[in-house]
Motif scaffolding. Structure first.
Motif, PDB file in Angstrom:
ATOM      1  N   HIS A  18      26.118  41.310-107.240  1.00 60.74           N
ATOM      2  CA  HIS A  18      26.806  41.089-105.965  1.00 60.74           C
ATOM      3  C   HIS A  18      28.322  41.008-106.049  1.00 60.74           C
ATOM      4  N   GLY A  19      28.883  41.027-107.233  1.00 62.78           N
ATOM      5  CA  GLY A  19      30.335  40.886-107.368  1.00 62.78           C
ATOM      6  C   GLY A  19      30.738  39.426-107.425  1.00 62.78           C
ATOM      7  N   PRO A  20      32.033  39.125-107.221  1.00 60.66           N
ATOM      8  CA  PRO A  20      32.529  37.747-107.284  1.00 60.66           C
ATOM      9  C   PRO A  20      31.749  36.815-106.348  1.00 60.66           C
ATOM     10  N   LEU A  21      31.573  35.570-106.812  1.00 62.41           N
ATOM     11  CA  LEU A  21      30.714  34.606-106.113  1.00 62.41           C
ATOM     12  C   LEU A  21      31.465  33.349-105.709  1.00 62.41           C
ATOM     13  N   MET A  22      30.861  32.605-104.798  1.00 63.43           N
ATOM     14  CA  MET A  22      31.345  31.280-104.403  1.00 63.43           C
ATOM     15  C   MET A  22      30.134  30.420-104.045  1.00 63.43           C
ATOM     16  N   PHE A  23      30.329  29.096-104.071  1.00 58.28           N
ATOM     17  CA  PHE A  23      29.345  28.144-103.573  1.00 58.28           C
ATOM     18  C   PHE A  23      29.936  27.407-102.381  1.00 58.28           C
ATOM     19  N   HIS A  24      29.042  26.996-101.481  1.00 54.69           N
ATOM     20  CA  HIS A  24      29.416  26.045-100.436  1.00 54.69           C
ATOM     21  C   HIS A  24      28.249  25.095-100.236  1.00 54.69           C
ATOM     22  N   GLN A  25      28.560  23.813-100.134  1.00 49.65           N
ATOM     23  CA  GLN A  25      27.551  22.805 -99.831  1.00 49.65           C
ATOM     24  C   GLN A  25      28.032  22.012 -98.632  1.00 49.65           C
ATOM     25  N   SER A  26      27.251  22.081 -97.555  1.00 51.07           N
ATOM     26  CA  SER A  26      27.719  21.479 -96.310  1.00 51.07           C
ATOM     27  C   SER A  26      27.290  20.044 -96.118  1.00 51.07           C
ATOM     28  N   GLU A  42      32.479  35.419 -98.324  1.00 51.57           N
ATOM     29  CA  GLU A  42      31.529  35.676 -97.241  1.00 51.57           C
ATOM     30  C   GLU A  42      31.323  34.448 -96.361  1.00 51.57           C
ATOM     31  N   PHE A  43      31.374  33.265 -96.968  1.00 51.99           N
ATOM     32  CA  PHE A  43      31.297  32.031 -96.173  1.00 51.99           C
ATOM     33  C   PHE A  43      32.724  31.591 -95.888  1.00 51.99           C
ATOM     34  N   ARG A  44      33.028  31.412 -94.646  1.00 49.17           N
ATOM     35  CA  ARG A  44      34.393  31.037 -94.267  1.00 49.17           C
ATOM     36  C   ARG A  44      34.567  29.532 -94.358  1.00 49.17           C
ATOM     37  N   THR A  45      35.496  29.113 -95.195  1.00 52.35           N
ATOM     38  CA  THR A  45      35.810  27.692 -95.335  1.00 52.35           C
ATOM     39  C   THR A  45      36.969  27.352 -94.413  1.00 52.35           C
ATOM     40  N   GLY A  46      37.140  26.062 -94.159  1.00 49.31           N
ATOM     41  CA  GLY A  46      38.204  25.632 -93.263  1.00 49.31           C
ATOM     42  C   GLY A  46      38.694  24.236 -93.599  1.00 49.31           C
ATOM     43  N   ASP A  47      39.342  23.617 -92.625  1.00 51.34           N
ATOM     44  CA  ASP A  47      39.926  22.291 -92.813  1.00 51.34           C
ATOM     45  C   ASP A  47      38.884  21.213 -93.094  1.00 51.34           C
ATOM     46  N   SER A  48      37.631  21.465 -92.764  1.00 52.15           N
ATOM     47  CA  SER A  48      36.591  20.463 -92.998  1.00 52.15           C
ATOM     48  C   SER A  48      35.940  20.618 -94.367  1.00 52.15           C
ATOM     49  N   ASP A  49      36.502  21.493 -95.223  1.00 53.00           N
ATOM     50  CA  ASP A  49      35.956  21.739 -96.553  1.00 53.00           C
ATOM     51  C   ASP A  49      36.956  21.378 -97.632  1.00 53.00           C
ATOM     52  N   VAL A  50      36.429  21.031 -98.817  1.00 47.88           N
ATOM     53  CA  VAL A  50      37.231  20.682 -99.982  1.00 47.88           C
ATOM     54  C   VAL A  50      36.843  21.626-101.121  1.00 47.88           C
ATOM     55  N   LEU A  51      37.839  22.202-101.796  1.00 48.13           N
ATOM     56  CA  LEU A  51      37.576  22.989-102.995  1.00 48.13           C
ATOM     57  C   LEU A  51      37.434  22.008-104.155  1.00 48.13           C
ATOM     58  N   LEU A  52      36.212  21.842-104.661  1.00 47.69           N
ATOM     59  CA  LEU A  52      35.961  20.865-105.719  1.00 47.69           C
ATOM     60  C   LEU A  52      36.310  21.405-107.097  1.00 47.69           C
ATOM     61  N   ALA A  53      35.985  22.676-107.335  1.00 44.90           N
ATOM     62  CA  ALA A  53      36.163  23.215-108.683  1.00 44.90           C
ATOM     63  C   ALA A  53      36.161  24.725-108.637  1.00 44.90           C
ATOM     64  N   SER A  54      36.774  25.280-109.657  1.00 50.75           N
ATOM     65  CA  SER A  54      36.632  26.696-109.958  1.00 50.75           C
ATOM     66  C   SER A  54      35.924  26.742-111.299  1.00 50.75           C
ATOM     67  N   LEU A  55      34.639  27.071-111.253  1.00 50.64           N
ATOM     68  CA  LEU A  55      33.778  26.992-112.428  1.00 50.64           C
ATOM     69  C   LEU A  55      33.926  28.235-113.293  1.00 50.64           C
ATOM     70  N   ASP A  56      34.248  28.040-114.562  1.00 51.09           N
ATOM     71  CA  ASP A  56      34.301  29.140-115.512  1.00 51.09           C
ATOM     72  C   ASP A  56      32.904  29.355-116.075  1.00 51.09           C
ATOM     73  N   ALA A  61      33.814  37.447-114.976  1.00 50.48           N
ATOM     74  CA  ALA A  61      35.248  37.739-115.066  1.00 50.48           C
ATOM     75  C   ALA A  61      36.124  36.698-114.379  1.00 50.48           C
ATOM     76  N   GLU A  62      35.699  36.205-113.247  1.00 54.93           N
ATOM     77  CA  GLU A  62      36.528  35.278-112.482  1.00 54.93           C
ATOM     78  C   GLU A  62      35.782  33.959-112.264  1.00 54.93           C
ATOM     79  N   PRO A  63      36.526  32.878-112.031  1.00 55.12           N
ATOM     80  CA  PRO A  63      35.871  31.590-111.749  1.00 55.12           C
ATOM     81  C   PRO A  63      35.043  31.659-110.464  1.00 55.12           C
ATOM     82  N   VAL A  64      34.005  30.846-110.415  1.00 48.14           N
ATOM     83  CA  VAL A  64      33.172  30.715-109.216  1.00 48.14           C
ATOM     84  C   VAL A  64      33.638  29.455-108.498  1.00 48.14           C
ATOM     85  N   ARG A  65      34.216  29.643-107.318  1.00 48.70           N
ATOM     86  CA  ARG A  65      34.740  28.486-106.572  1.00 48.70           C
ATOM     87  C   ARG A  65      33.590  27.720-105.913  1.00 48.70           C
TER      88      ARG A  65
END
Length: 112
Positions: A18-26, A42-56, A61-65
């Motif tokens: 699927h290419g580069p990935l991200m997680f979101h937990q609501s 693909e999931f749109r984050t906003g002011d009500s979300d916190v970036l906890l980590a960029s997982l290696d 190739a790239e971190p998973v946010r």
């Protein structure tokens, strides 16, 4: 925040498909209480979300946010979060759903 070996292996397979990935937990009940994996952006984050980590992840190739809703983060802010994968059906919107597994958060109190 950390990944179990099983979660890292699944992320490598999902990244290849699927290419580069991200997680979101609501937070909340049902699917919202589990981390959801999406193609990055693909999931749109906003002011009500916190970036906890960029997982290696080795082999990715790239971190998973990893994003979490602020309200959920407030509940779990005193814990160390561990992304794991278990057998079972998760959300139909999360990329791992067709694999017959689901991501799961395990936690440990900070300092233990």
């Amino acid at each position: 925040m950390e990944l179990t070996p099983a979660a890292a292996e699944l992320l490598r397979r999902l990244r290849e498909a699927h290419g580069p990935l991200m997680f979101h937990q609501s937070g909340g009940c049902c699917d919202g209480s589990a981390p959801m994996c999406y193609p990055d952006g693909e999931f749109r984050t906003g002011d009500s979300d916190v970036l906890l980590a960029s997982l290696d992840v080795a082999g990715v190739a790239e971190p998973v946010r990893f994003w979490m809703s602020k309200s959920q983060f407030e509940v779990w802010s005193h814990t160390r979060l561990i992304v794991d994968v278990v057998a079972g059906r998760g959300s139909g919107f999360s990329l791992e759903a067709p694999e017959g597994v689901r991501f799961l958060i395990r936690s440990r109190l900070v300092g233990t």
